[in-house]
Design a protein around this motif. Structure first.
Motif, mmCIF file in Angstrom:
data_model
loop_
_atom_site.group_PDB
_atom_site.id
_atom_site.type_symbol
_atom_site.label_atom_id
_atom_site.label_comp_id
_atom_site.label_asym_id
_atom_site.label_seq_id
_atom_site.Cartn_x
_atom_site.Cartn_y
_atom_site.Cartn_z
ATOM 1 N N GLY A 23 0.806 -1.223 0.000
ATOM 2 C CA GLY A 23 0.000 0.000 0.000
ATOM 3 C C GLY A 23 0.837 1.271 0.000
ATOM 4 N N MET C 1 4.844 12.163 11.445
ATOM 5 C CA MET C 1 4.380 11.447 10.227
ATOM 6 C C MET C 1 3.580 10.193 10.625
ATOM 7 S SD MET C 1 6.812 10.265 7.087
ATOM 8 C CE MET C 1 6.934 8.522 6.798
ATOM 9 N N TYR C 4 -0.424 6.707 14.385
ATOM 10 C CA TYR C 4 -0.599 5.642 15.407
ATOM 11 C C TYR C 4 -0.019 4.336 14.869
ATOM 12 C CZ TYR C 4 -4.717 4.311 12.579
ATOM 13 O OH TYR C 4 -5.550 3.937 11.543
ATOM 14 N N ASN C 22 3.280 -5.921 11.182
ATOM 15 C CA ASN C 22 3.879 -6.484 9.969
ATOM 16 C C ASN C 22 5.333 -6.890 10.108
ATOM 17 O OD1 ASN C 22 1.932 -6.370 7.670
ATOM 18 N ND2 ASN C 22 1.674 -4.347 8.623
ATOM 19 N N ILE D 5 0.230 6.857 -0.603
ATOM 20 C CA ILE D 5 -0.187 5.902 0.432
ATOM 21 C C ILE D 5 -1.605 5.452 0.088
ATOM 22 C CG2 ILE D 5 -0.722 5.605 2.874
ATOM 23 C CD1 ILE D 5 1.602 7.299 3.586
ATOM 24 N N ALA D 10 -8.661 6.679 7.960
ATOM 25 C CA ALA D 10 -8.969 6.352 9.366
ATOM 26 C C ALA D 10 -9.582 7.538 10.095
ATOM 27 C CB ALA D 10 -7.690 5.905 10.075
ATOM 28 N N VAL D 18 -5.711 11.058 8.386
ATOM 29 C CA VAL D 18 -4.908 9.900 8.783
ATOM 30 C C VAL D 18 -5.299 8.722 7.890
ATOM 31 C CG1 VAL D 18 -4.274 8.317 10.660
ATOM 32 C CG2 VAL D 18 -4.844 10.716 11.182
ATOM 33 N N GLU D 20 -4.489 4.732 7.054
ATOM 34 C CA GLU D 20 -3.833 3.557 7.642
ATOM 35 C C GLU D 20 -3.444 2.558 6.569
ATOM 36 O OE1 GLU D 20 -5.783 1.621 11.027
ATOM 37 O OE2 GLU D 20 -5.132 -0.334 10.258
ATOM 38 N N ALA D 21 -2.178 2.192 6.559
ATOM 39 C CA ALA D 21 -1.710 1.119 5.653
ATOM 40 C C ALA D 21 -0.962 0.107 6.519
ATOM 41 C CB ALA D 21 -0.781 1.697 4.572
ATOM 42 N N ASN D 22 -1.494 -1.133 6.551
ATOM 43 C CA ASN D 22 -0.811 -2.185 7.309
ATOM 44 C C ASN D 22 -0.597 -1.867 8.781
ATOM 45 O OD1 ASN D 22 0.025 -4.419 5.456
ATOM 46 N ND2 ASN D 22 0.603 -2.591 4.288
ATOM 47 N N GLY D 23 -1.602 -1.306 9.404
ATOM 48 C CA GLY D 23 -1.516 -1.103 10.849
ATOM 49 C C GLY D 23 -0.807 0.182 11.238
ATOM 50 N N ILE D 24 -0.221 0.881 10.246
ATOM 51 C CA ILE D 24 0.444 2.153 10.567
ATOM 52 C C ILE D 24 -0.457 3.293 10.086
ATOM 53 C CG2 ILE D 24 2.543 3.534 10.297
ATOM 54 C CD1 ILE D 24 3.245 0.892 11.487
ATOM 55 N N GLY D 25 -0.816 4.191 10.981
ATOM 56 C CA GLY D 25 -1.610 5.354 10.591
ATOM 57 C C GLY D 25 -0.661 6.476 10.213
ATOM 58 N N TYR D 26 -0.821 7.057 9.022
ATOM 59 C CA TYR D 26 0.064 8.126 8.558
ATOM 60 C C TYR D 26 -0.676 9.469 8.614
ATOM 61 C CZ TYR D 26 3.091 4.397 6.789
ATOM 62 O OH TYR D 26 3.900 3.286 6.702
ATOM 63 N N ASN D 27 -0.068 10.459 9.268
ATOM 64 C CA ASN D 27 -0.606 11.836 9.254
ATOM 65 C C ASN D 27 -0.274 12.460 7.906
ATOM 66 O OD1 ASN D 27 -1.549 12.002 11.953
ATOM 67 N ND2 ASN D 27 0.538 12.328 12.698
#
Lengths: 207, 207, 207, 207
Positions: A23, C1, C4, C22, D5, D10, D18, D20-27
């Motif tokens: 992603g 960046m 969460y 992951n 991304i 989210a 925000v 989320e890709a693969n459990g990581i939330g990106y600002n």
């Protein structure tokens, strides 16, 4: 820190390719020759990368083989050559040809590369020469050619040159002398291995 | 920021190993001893990492155990020891042996490590000594030996030394005196625990 | 960046927790109070993070709620308060209590926090006061209490204090006067809402 | 380094979204206009990003199309315009309108953007003008309109303006003259293409 990225070739843009892994689309600067060697957009690719970290930038430079990446890493160790200049150079010469040029002190071939002046060309030869072991270079080029042979899209000139050097080495000449002698054979594109070998031998006998 | 990387051991290269997680291959600098302890390429590994961030570099240093990683983190806190020097040191001594050397003021053992001169060896002892609690060090070494016992690939010397120190402590001697006494027993490789214990006891009685 | 990280709580170490997403384990510095509020190791967690980037470091500071994270972000905007000091403060006071303390000019409560001296406490009040809207603070505290009510693990004192302030506001007093009056009621732990309300009213009548 | 991304939208927060890709939330900082064009929270989105790396910050600026991202990248190349100012500008004008304004030397339209004074507006025109090819700009705007036509949410004014310019160009006028003439037609919102075309023609005849 990032050794390679394996994922879907998402886009081929004018100055970067984009590879998506999980992603996240990654911008990767590649040599100009690479897009032509890539499969179609949407296919799975594995790009070997160098992560360039600066105070105001974090970017990826990518190559199709670890061998090309290691040549790139050698180039950027040369004082005055940054990643973009090294990429420009490797857009116009294969890693093997560049190694041969360094081993054969071929300033002309190196300074002909974009962004590389005479002084930098000499620095490349001085700084890289003792990092390159001729037989290793030789072997890596030949192994690639053999692989390329099967795909029959190897550059013919490369093949003739290597056969001739290989023959001279088996006759007991040092790889360096063999390389220089073969290098001096003119109009190699239009001659077969045997002719090239004979002319190179004449030069060696005159040494 | 990155505590560990769990993924496929993709490559073991001369200076780094490459671990792939989710299509991204990560270059990880490891101690020279680690490749020999890794499973075969293609297996799943978990490497505990330290992310070294500098103005022009972002790289990962990795270890097989959190204990080794924490020793590494202690070493790089010592003024004048960077990640590469610490990695070089830990390529030639286990974390436990290094702790024992610090606790036993064993400058000779520490300065014998590559990249560590006499001054730095003394700094390591001064700066790390009060961070190390002898019984903790002792316990961690023994627990590892017990684990190693089952895999029967523990270093024999380590076992004999610890048995002797353990015995002396149970006789009432302080771990430090026991450690120093056992340390002074020569040619320990060719002696069994009993002999080592007797010789160490003689040294303690003379104290 | 990084807003969460959602993943498996892999480890709770002395100074960080490790959350795996992951295959990558992330070190996250959290307030001292957080480990006690986490589920057991191995469970799925979502930690709201602040990525602290410096020339030689890139680290994550994490919180169980976005509200706590936003208080943290406000604190590190105060001149002289870095992420570690802000984390230390928020290990010893909830975000709501800190907001109340700021709104009520409660220097004593703020300078009692570890790493926060009198001057810094005053700076926190000066720099944060006009960023905090009393009714918002009020509402957020109450909504949390209501949620906490169901889990019946809300701090009793917080409940009594809010009920009294709520009652005074409904009698027409400004939230600020109500807050200050209730704040001045002594030994609040051992009094019920009614008593606290009466004593606060006496103070307001004297104003 | 991060090109885009792709993940779950989210959260939409006051200053960032925000993803989320693969459990990581990106600002991701986005132009003010973007939240209104996003699908509901929880849907899959693809945000084209620019990773802004500074000594003490690493943040993502995002756009719904690669075209908007490329306009943003052009703007931040202009001396004195950072990512936040460029984002503010692109919150108040579409990439196409900004290009038209640059090509038509429309200082008034550009300096009306938040955070852009007269001097900066002129710098934008001077530095970007020769990077923009009128027909490319023209085509990209029209192709978007055609796409927008089907979704019937195109801005009517944009349509009328482009039809008139298109007609003038087909009559042999240069795109620039056509653009300037159509730009000078007043109260365009309340006129149809024909009227706009006639008035623009009158201006061209007077040139």
């Amino acid at each position: 820190m990032i050794s390679y990225i394996k994922g879907e070739l998402a886009e081929i843009l004018p100055d970067v390719i984009v590879v998506e892994a999980n992603g996240i689309g990654y911008n990767i600067y590649v040599p100009g020759s690479v897009p032509g060697e890539l499969p179609s957009v949407g296919s799975e690719v594995k790009i070997y990368t160098y992560m360039n970290v600066k105070e105001d930038e974090c970017s990826l430079f990518g190559f199709l083989t670890r061998d090309d990446l290691s040549m790139f890493k050698m180039l950027i160790c040369v004082n005055g050559i940054g990643p973009k200049a090294a990429l420009g150079a490797l857009s116009n010469i294969t890693a093997d040809d560049l190694r041969f040029a360094v081993l054969a002190d071929d300033v002309a071939a190196i300074k002909a590369l974009p962004g590389i002046g005479p002084k930098t060309a000499q620095k490349i030869i001085i700084e890289l020469k003792d990092k390159l072991k001729l037989d290793e270079v030789f072997e890596s080029a030949l192994s690639k050619n053999k692989k390329a042979d099967n795909n029959s899209n190897v550059s013919n000139v490369m093949m003739i040159r290597n056969d001739a050097v290989e023959a001279l080495v088996s006759l007991g000449y040092s790889s360096k002398d063999a390389l220089v002698a073969v290098k001096e054979v003119e109009d190699i594109e239009n001659k077969d291995s045997e002719t090239v070998l004979k002319e190179a031998l004449k030069k060696l006998v005159k040494f």
